[in-house]
Design an enzyme around this catalytic site. Structure first.
Site, short mmCIF file in Angstrom:
data_model
loop_
_atom_site.label_atom_id
_atom_site.label_comp_id
_atom_site.label_asym_id
_atom_site.label_seq_id
_atom_site.Cartn_x
_atom_site.Cartn_y
_atom_site.Cartn_z
N ALA A 116 -3.42 8.16 -10.82
CA ALA A 116 -3.04 9.48 -10.30
C ALA A 116 -4.05 10.20 -9.41
CB ALA A 116 -2.67 10.38 -11.47
N ALA A 117 -5.36 9.92 -9.53
CA ALA A 117 -6.33 10.76 -8.82
C ALA A 117 -6.37 10.43 -7.33
CB ALA A 117 -7.73 10.55 -9.42
N PRO A 118 -6.58 11.42 -6.47
CA PRO A 118 -6.86 12.83 -6.78
C PRO A 118 -5.62 13.65 -7.13
CG PRO A 118 -6.99 12.46 -4.41
CD PRO A 118 -6.75 11.11 -5.03
N GLY A 119 -4.42 13.14 -6.94
CA GLY A 119 -3.31 13.84 -7.56
C GLY A 119 -2.20 14.35 -6.65
N LYS A 121 0.39 12.93 -5.41
CA LYS A 121 1.75 12.51 -5.82
C LYS A 121 2.06 13.04 -7.22
CE LYS A 121 1.05 8.51 -2.90
NZ LYS A 121 -0.41 8.60 -2.67
N CYS A 237 -1.44 1.43 0.06
CA CYS A 237 -1.72 1.76 1.45
C CYS A 237 -2.30 0.50 2.12
CB CYS A 237 -2.64 2.96 1.56
SG CYS A 237 -4.14 2.80 0.61
N1 SAM Z 1 -1.87 8.44 -6.45
C1 SAM Z 1 -3.12 9.01 -6.01
C2 SAM Z 1 -2.83 10.23 -5.18
O1 SAM Z 1 -1.71 10.42 -4.71
O2 SAM Z 1 -3.72 11.07 -5.00
C3 SAM Z 1 -3.97 7.98 -5.30
C4 SAM Z 1 -4.24 6.79 -6.15
S1 SAM Z 1 -5.36 5.63 -5.47
C5 SAM Z 1 -4.43 4.88 -4.27
C6 SAM Z 1 -5.44 4.43 -6.70
C7 SAM Z 1 -6.11 4.86 -8.01
O3 SAM Z 1 -6.05 3.75 -8.92
C8 SAM Z 1 -7.57 5.22 -7.89
O4 SAM Z 1 -7.76 6.54 -8.30
C9 SAM Z 1 -8.29 4.24 -8.81
O5 SAM Z 1 -9.34 4.83 -9.53
C10 SAM Z 1 -7.18 3.80 -9.75
N2 SAM Z 1 -7.41 2.46 -10.36
C11 SAM Z 1 -8.31 1.52 -10.04
N3 SAM Z 1 -8.24 0.47 -10.86
C12 SAM Z 1 -7.26 0.73 -11.73
C13 SAM Z 1 -6.71 0.03 -12.86
N4 SAM Z 1 -7.15 -1.16 -13.21
N5 SAM Z 1 -5.72 0.64 -13.54
C14 SAM Z 1 -5.26 1.87 -13.18
N6 SAM Z 1 -5.74 2.56 -12.14
C15 SAM Z 1 -6.72 2.00 -11.42
#
Ligand code: SAM
Length: 474
Positions: A116-119, A121, A237
């Site tokens: 979810a981060a930074p959030g 969506k 992405c």
């Molecule tokens: N959905 C977010 C937004 O809209 O702001 C962006 C998400 S970003 C593309 C992908 C996220 O997946 C990162 O924050 C990362 O820390 C997390 N991530 C990395 N490895 C992961 C894992 N094994 N399981 C779950 N999340 C993971």
């Protein structure tokens, strides 16, 4: 810009396999400035007020075709202004607005954002719940979960749990719990090369071969968490087929019963056609739509979906000191702040206490007791003993949850968008209340137009600033 060689080789293969995708201008697009956007809050702003907000922000905003509340902003517009601090909008790259639009969350649903981060969506999905149902926003990195927390608080979403967990642990604790799950997966980030030069560097280390197994394990966990008849939106992405179409085709082969939900054609979004690796999946191409590259697919699991009823379950005995704090918090809201409308909207559940913090939690928090939680429910404020008396101080999340109609006329200080007191308030300065029809003494909410920013204490014409230090602007 210099693109990784491995990437160019992979893309040449992709364009050769898909002559229907225009190749012309693709590599050149990485040298162009990306388009920027803002997404209006669906809970704080009704569509009919957005034109006037847009006017305040800039004259040049135009709608993002694939997002009902998204707008392009001009390159020189600052994405931090009073409306941002009030949670009226969230600055978001336009392509990244697609997945949460596609998943179309409805009030009452149980929704999980696995990454979810930074959030951006997660906030959209939480806003679409309009206070009913539950959003669980998970972020595996504790560091990144801090930004997620701040963005969720700014958005004013009350019915939320923020987790800092590995997806496997969520699957263990909450099997078959969610109506909808968004996986905005970690990926090789090819679609971000233009925006973030670090994406090019990390591609060398975490390319498709390293990240595809991680995506697979997140999808497997999501399958366990999803109800029969539930939906998953998977997005990345990147352009890499092994992380996108190929990843999902393999998931569907190993998890029979999933189908792709096809969406109507939208300008700027390319749909993978019948006969392709994953018909119905969607892409945003930078050289076609101007945004970053994005992949998105919407899946439905077979079966009948049953409704989860969310209700408050007292989880332990509340100590007497906390009961006094909770009473004070309710008294503060009922006698100082809330209008009749607000009193009617205040959920009829006792505030829960964690340490010295008080929270409004309208669901059974025991569901999450074996998971690492960063935040559960709406943070109302803190109580503490000061010379034999208990005092309550409201949190800023509480102010950001309130809507204008929930606040008493004489407890709201509405400042104009251009009024310099707005910025002075956000900086933590004392401001004055001349030309406001507020009461002369007590707690007030300070807002920009109809959008609350935080609390203050008024005495005559002077408003003592209660905007938290950590939230202040420089
Ligand atoms: N959905 C977010 C937004 O809209 O702001 C962006 C998400 S970003 C593309 C992908 C996220 O997946 C990162 O924050 C990362 O820390 C997390 N991530 C990395 N490895 C992961 C894992 N094994 N399981 C779950 N999340 C993971």
């Amino acid at each position: 810009m210099k693109l990784p060689e491995k990437f160019a080789t992979e893309m040449e293969g992709l364009f050769a396999r898909h002559p229907e995708i225009a190749r012309e201008g693709f590599y050149e697009s990485f040298d162009l400035e990306g388009r920027r956007g803002v997404r209006f809050s669906c809970s704080k702003t009704a569509p009919d007020v957005r034109p006037s907000l847009l006017k305040d922000l800039s004259e040049q905003l135009s709608p993002v075709p694939w997002c009902s509340c998204g707008y392009y902003i001009s390159p020189d517009m600052s994405n931090r202004n009073p409306y941002y601090h009030a949670g009226v909008y969230y600055p978001q790259e336009p392509s990244a607005m697609l997945p949460a639009e596609v998943i179309a969350v409805k009030p009452g649903e149980t929704v999980l954002d696995m990454c979810a981060a930074p959030g951006g969506k997660a906030c959209r999905m939480g806003e679409d719940l309009h206070g009913s149902g539950l959003l669980v926003a998970n972020e595996i990195s504790f560091e990144r979960s801090k930004a997620l927390l701040r963005n969720i608080e700014r958005s004013g979403i009350p019915n939320v749990v923020i987790l800092n967990e590995n997806p496997d642990n969520i699957a263990r604790e909450l099997p078959g719990f969610f109506d909808k799950i968004l996986i905005d997966a970690p990926c090789s980030g090819e679609g971000m090369f233009r925006r973030d030069p670090r994406a090019c560097r990390s591609y060398e280390e975490y390319g498709p071969a390293q990240i595809a197994p991680v995506q697979k394990s997140i999808l497997d966990a999501a399958d366990i968490c999803l109800k029969d008849g539930g939906e998953i939106v998977y997005s990345t992405c990147t352009f890499c087929e092994d992380e996108d179409e190929g990843q999902i085709a393999a998931f569907m082969a190993s998890h029979p019963g999933y189908e792709v939900i096809c969406h109507p054609e939208i300008k700027g979004v390319t749909h993978n056609a019948e006969g392709s690796l994953l018909p119905g999946s969607m892409r945003i191409w930078p050289h076609i739509s101007g945004g970053d590259g994005h992949f998105c697919v919407h899946l439905r699991k077979s079966g009948e979906r049953r409704i989860t009823k969310m209700s408050f379950v007292p989880s332990y005995k509340v100590p007497a000191s906390a009961r006094r704090g909770a009473d004070l918090a309710r008294e503060f809201l009922l006698s100082d702040i809330l209008s009749e409308d607000g009193i009617r909207s205040l959920p009829d559940v006792p505030f829960t206490c964690h340490g010295s913090g008080l929270f409004l939690i309208e669901f059974d928090e025991k569901l999450f007791e074996h998971l690492k939680t960063v935040k559960t429910g709406l943070y109302i404020g803190d109580f503490k003993a000061v010379s034999n008396k208990t005092v309550f101080s409201p949190s800023n999340s509480l102010a950001l949850w309130l809507s204008r109609r929930m606040i008493r006329e004489d407890s709201y200080i509405a400042l104009d968008y251009g009024d310099d007191r707005v910025i002075r308030y956000l900086k933590g300065e004392t401001i004055t209340a001349e030309d406001c029809r507020a009461k002369k003494n007590g707690s007030v909410v300070i807002g920009v137009k109809d959008y609350p920013l935080g609390f203050g204490k008024i005495s005559g014409q002077t408003i003592k600033n209660l905007y938290p230090k950590a939230w202040r602007i420089m």
